[in-house]
Design an enzyme around this catalytic site. Sequence first.
Site, PDB file in Angstrom:
ATOM      1  N   ASP A   1       0.829  -1.211   0.000  1.00 56.21           N
ATOM      2  CA  ASP A   1       0.000   0.000   0.000  1.00 56.21           C
ATOM      3  C   ASP A   1       0.864   1.262   0.000  1.00 56.21           C
ATOM      4  O   ASP A   1       1.941   1.275   0.604  1.00 56.21           O
ATOM      5  CB  ASP A   1      -0.894  -0.011   1.252  1.00 56.21           C
ATOM      6  CG  ASP A   1      -2.002   1.017   1.168  1.00 56.21           C
ATOM      7  OD1 ASP A   1      -2.308   1.495   0.058  1.00 56.21           O
ATOM      8  OD2 ASP A   1      -2.557   1.366   2.225  1.00 56.21           O
TER       9      ASP A   1
ATOM     10  N   ASN B   1     -10.413  -2.477  -6.700  1.00 57.90           N
ATOM     11  CA  ASN B   1      -9.587  -1.611  -7.558  1.00 57.90           C
ATOM     12  C   ASN B   1     -10.201  -1.423  -8.958  1.00 57.90           C
ATOM     13  O   ASN B   1      -9.853  -0.486  -9.674  1.00 57.90           O
ATOM     14  CB  ASN B   1      -8.160  -2.155  -7.705  1.00 57.90           C
ATOM     15  CG  ASN B   1      -7.307  -2.001  -6.463  1.00 57.90           C
ATOM     16  OD1 ASN B   1      -6.326  -2.723  -6.267  1.00 57.90           O
ATOM     17  ND2 ASN B   1      -7.675  -1.053  -5.589  1.00 57.90           N
TER      18      ASN B   1
END
Length: 248
Positions: free
Chosen positions: A25, A73
């Site tokens: 991340d 996503n």
Amino acid sequence: MSTQRNGSPLPLDGPVPNHVAIIMDGNGRWACDRDLPRHAGHREGMKAVREAIESALEAGVGILTLFAFSTENWNRPEEEILALMSLLKLYAESEREELMDQGIEVRILGDLSRVDAGTRMAVEEIEAATRGGQAMRLNLMISYSGRAEILKVVRGVAQQVSEGTLRPEEIDDATVEAHLHTRGLPDPDLLIRTSGEFRLSNFMLWQLAYTEIHISGVLWPDFSRREFMAAVEDYQRRERRFGRVPTG
Ligand code: FPP
């Protein structure tokens, strides 16, 4: 401490986690901090993927699982999705030879039906080329989420029950595990998440039940051997009880 490389010790005084999973991340923030487009962060993140693989090999990890693209996503702007897919294709093409030479068996896990044909072909090629690699198994989780995986399990089990090949009272952990993308693999021992966020973000919800979690403050493109080994050292300080009382 047993082995040295680049002058820094390799933390082998305790058990090395056999299966390490990583939530990579912070690519977007890394790019934003430099006034760069988000895809520049993802591209830089690809270098950190190599660093993580080298570090895992060095530490003696057996399975490395990387969360590269989540089901959620797909809701990002189209431009970013396209950039991530072309990066995945580039990765599969450019790293194939090296991963093969290193004896790393690559598997892409997730719902690949949503991935474009060119990228799918590249990932199928890397899987075929690296099949049978003995040094380490690398799982790239693409178009993956823990809840979607659990839904897949429920549908598969319901199908068996409706066909009469399985009775509801026979359903156990092994039944569920046989339907997971990770079937046949042990659960992660260690989960690393970068960028200082304390969340699972829908990652491996079944498999992480007793996994030790290490949160690293660095953004993914800055992740290096140092952070990987720090996570292993942190793991070595944990007492894993799996719901039981302490031993000894
Ligand atoms: C999370 O950062 C990262 C991703 C959604 C993509 C991960 C992809 C890579 C590391 C590069 C490609 C990898 C392979 C294996 C080809 P974010 O965009 O959510 O960052 P932010 O939270 O700072 O916005």
